[in-house]
Design an enzyme around this catalytic site. Structure first.
Site, PDB file in Angstrom:
ATOM      1  N   THR A  23      12.187  -7.802 -10.018  1.00  0.00           N
ATOM      2  CA  THR A  23      12.169  -9.025 -10.321  1.00  0.00           C
ATOM      3  C   THR A  23      11.063  -9.702  -9.966  1.00  0.00           C
ATOM      4  OG1 THR A  23      14.291  -9.516 -10.226  1.00  0.00           O
ATOM      5  CG2 THR A  23      12.824 -11.609  -9.976  1.00  0.00           C
ATOM      6  N   GLY A  54       0.845  -0.785   0.101  1.00  0.00           N
ATOM      7  CA  GLY A  54       0.215  -0.228  -0.004  1.00  0.00           C
ATOM      8  C   GLY A  54       0.688   1.304   0.664  1.00  0.00           C
ATOM      9  N   SER A  61      -3.138  -3.439  -0.265  1.00  0.00           N
ATOM     10  CA  SER A  61      -2.817  -3.797  -0.017  1.00  0.00           C
ATOM     11  C   SER A  61      -2.754  -5.721   0.037  1.00  0.00           C
ATOM     12  CB  SER A  61      -1.856  -3.165   1.302  1.00  0.00           C
ATOM     13  OG  SER A  61      -0.756  -4.410   1.848  1.00  0.00           O
ATOM     14  N   HIS A  96      -1.749  -7.850   2.968  1.00  0.00           N
ATOM     15  CA  HIS A  96      -1.209  -7.982   3.818  1.00  0.00           C
ATOM     16  C   HIS A  96      -2.956  -7.538   5.075  1.00  0.00           C
ATOM     17  CE1 HIS A  96       0.456  -5.074   6.649  1.00  0.00           C
ATOM     18  NE2 HIS A  96       0.237  -4.268   5.764  1.00  0.00           N
ATOM     19  N   CYS A  98       0.900   2.687  12.331  1.00  0.00           N
ATOM     20  CA  CYS A  98       2.332   3.253  11.765  1.00  0.00           C
ATOM     21  C   CYS A  98       2.707   4.157  13.129  1.00  0.00           C
ATOM     22  CB  CYS A  98       1.099   3.688  10.594  1.00  0.00           C
ATOM     23  SG  CYS A  98       0.697   2.405   9.832  1.00  0.00           S
ATOM     24  N   ASN A 140      -8.835   3.825   8.324  1.00  0.00           N
ATOM     25  CA  ASN A 140      -7.867   2.716   9.152  1.00  0.00           C
ATOM     26  C   ASN A 140      -8.443   2.897  10.690  1.00  0.00           C
ATOM     27  OD1 ASN A 140      -6.232   4.999   7.721  1.00  0.00           O
ATOM     28  ND2 ASN A 140      -4.945   3.972   9.421  1.00  0.00           N
ATOM     29  N   GLN A 144      -8.044  -0.071   2.891  1.00  0.00           N
ATOM     30  CA  GLN A 144      -8.528  -1.106   3.645  1.00  0.00           C
ATOM     31  C   GLN A 144      -9.922  -1.965   3.965  1.00  0.00           C
ATOM     32  OE1 GLN A 144      -8.036  -1.502   7.126  1.00  0.00           O
ATOM     33  NE2 GLN A 144      -6.724  -0.986   7.544  1.00  0.00           N
TER      34      GLN A 144
HETATM   35  C1  LIG Z   1      -1.669  -0.259   6.019  1.00  0.00           C
HETATM   36  C2  LIG Z   1      -2.513   0.599   5.028  1.00  0.00           C
HETATM   37  C3  LIG Z   1      -1.533   0.980   4.312  1.00  0.00           C
HETATM   38  C4  LIG Z   1       0.110   0.306   3.777  1.00  0.00           C
HETATM   39  O1  LIG Z   1       0.113  -0.217   3.041  1.00  0.00           O
HETATM   40  P1  LIG Z   1       1.381  -1.507   3.582  1.00  0.00           P
HETATM   41  O2  LIG Z   1       1.272  -2.770   2.193  1.00  0.00           O
HETATM   42  O3  LIG Z   1       1.260  -2.157   4.520  1.00  0.00           O
HETATM   43  O4  LIG Z   1       2.784  -0.560   3.246  1.00  0.00           O
HETATM   44  C5  LIG Z   1      -2.636   2.494   3.895  1.00  0.00           C
HETATM   45  N1  LIG Z   1      -3.070   2.814   3.456  1.00  0.00           N
HETATM   46  C6  LIG Z   1      -4.183   2.440   4.853  1.00  0.00           C
HETATM   47  C7  LIG Z   1      -5.893   3.304   4.929  1.00  0.00           C
HETATM   48  C8  LIG Z   1      -3.685   1.357   5.368  1.00  0.00           C
HETATM   49  O5  LIG Z   1      -4.319   0.729   5.993  1.00  0.00           O
END
Ligand SMILES: *Cc1c(COP(=O)(O)O)cnc(C)c1O
Length: 400
Positions: free
Chosen positions: A237, A70, A199, A201, A325, A150, A180
């Site tokens: 890569t 993200g 993202s 994860h 964060c 978030n 999110q």
């Molecule tokens: C977690 C998050 C990100 C960052 O994503 P990463 O893959 O961890 O770098 C950006 N924006 C929002 C709203 C998020 O919740």
């Protein structure tokens, strides 16, 4: 008992993603850009993953570019749009409730000479079209508004906001951080949306992998230069296992979206109802209806959010105060300030984010734990003890 209630920070890797990734971590290690069979198989897996993910998102495979997550996608969208805008467009608009990946990128660009405006939000954390329109200018290069916040879970009217921007000037690029939202709620990918970030994860895929949607025809220049991967737009890569994991997780989430959202929302509402009933002087933050299915967010009087999170940890509950964060900083969350909370109130925030995988019984444990943790924090708080004996005008009343 351990209850994971921090799904907005990250989610556990789902079984489907792990299984999809394993072949590309074990025997299928070929470089997807080489030409022999081992490599061609990796390339095919990469493109299969792109197609699967694009289908889930309702976009064309050629419009989806894989990134490291993200943060990279947000950086790419903003920096790329500014570069594309040239000398004529040196103004950036973001909402007041963006993730740090957008806020800090915009502030970096501001230091480089771009001007930056913030579209304000109302008390529920929603950006209103009029509020957005009022900060647009003829020289605006990009507008970036988060799809779903978030910290407080508020979902933005993205289609309407994107239309507002295009009605003002169709050359302004509209980007949304959908990190999110993706996999959890349907995305508003109307033709007015030029780019969105996601993202893996945050929806059961692997960390360090994500994507940026770039609408066909938008000539966003690359952020990373190198060997010309991703059709020259994003070198490095290819992470084939990452792509396979992202696609499998997204397919799993999308295929079960309504059922998962319903389950998460029921657990969320149980948590909200239970905590409001069990704890005095507590309020929910964010929009009551237009919010992410798994997000419960609160403020508690005379409680330090960080202490609350640590107390909860001793009871086996993983939650967060503000966003993960920003947890290392002691500044109150810019999101909570933007919805109009005073500093001292914003410090007492707690975010509990559940998923379909949580259970009813776990929620009972969380409610009880929050009640105990808040009582412990308050018993140590001079502010609380003073407020109880002589109510501080306007302070406790704020939570009623
Ligand atoms: C977690 C998050 C990100 C960052 O994503 P990463 O893959 O961890 O770098 C950006 N924006 C929002 C709203 C998020 O919740």
């Amino acid at each position: 008992m351990f209850v994971y209630c921090d799904n907005a920070a990250t989610t556990p890797l789902c079984k489907q993603a792990l299984e999809a990734m394993m072949p590309w971590l074990e025997t299928g290690y070929g470089n997807a850009s080489s030409i022999y069979k081992l490599a061609r198989e990796a390339k095919r897996a990469l493109e299969d993953a792109r197609r699967t993910a694009a289908d889930c998102l309702g976009v064309a495979a050629e419009e989806l570019y894989f990134t490291s997550g993200g943060t990279e996608s947000d950086n790419w969208a903003l920096k790329g749009a500014c570069e594309l805008g040239g000398d004529a467009r040196r103004h950036i608009v973001i909402s007041a409730v963006e993730h740090h990946a957008v806020v800090n990128t915009a502030e970096y660009l501001q230091k480089k000479g771009y001007s930056l405006s913030e579209a304000p939000v109302n008390a529920s954390g929603t950006v209103k079209p009029d509020a957005l329109r009022s900060v647009l200018r003829p020289g605006t290069a990009i507008v970036s508004v988060i799809s779903a916040n978030n910290e407080i879970g508020t979902v933005q009217p993205i289609a309407e906001l994107a239309r507002t921007v295009k009605e003002f000037d169709k050359e302004i690029l509209f980007h949304t951080d959908a990190v999110q939202a993706a996999g959890h709620i349907p995305l508003d990918v109307t033709p007015d949306v030029d780019m969105f970030s996601l993202s893996a994860h945050k929806f059961g895929g692997p960390k360090g992998f994500g994507a940026l949607y770039i609408k066909s025809g938008v000539k966003l220049p690359p952020l990373l230069h190198g060997g010309g991967h991703e059709r020259g737009r994003r070198s490095s890569t290819e992470n084939v296992a990452g792509a396979a994991g992202l696609a499998a997780a997204l397919e799993y989430m999308t295929g079960n979206r309504e059922a998962f959202a319903e389950k998460a929302a029921a657990l969320r509402d149980k948590l909200i109802g239970g905590i409001l009933a069990a704890v005095p002087y507590c309020r929910v933050t964010g929009h009551r209806e237009r919010r992410l299915p798994g997000t419960a967010s609160f403020i508690f009087a005379a409680v330090e959010g960080e202490s609350l999170v640590l107390q909860l940890d001793t009871m086996g509950v993983a939650g967060s105060s503000g966003s993960a964060c920003a947890s290392a900083s002691l500044d109150p969350s810019h999101v909570l300030l933007a919805i109009g909370l005073p500093h001292e109130v914003a410090h007492g925030s707690l975010r509990l984010t559940v998923s379909h995988a949580n259970t009813d019984k776990e929620m009972d444990h969380v409610i009880q734990s929050v009640k105990t943790a808040v009582e412990r924090c308050r018993s140590m708080s001079p502010l609380w003890n003073a407020a109880e004996s002589c109510p501080v005008e306007g302070f406790l009343r704020f939570y009623e």
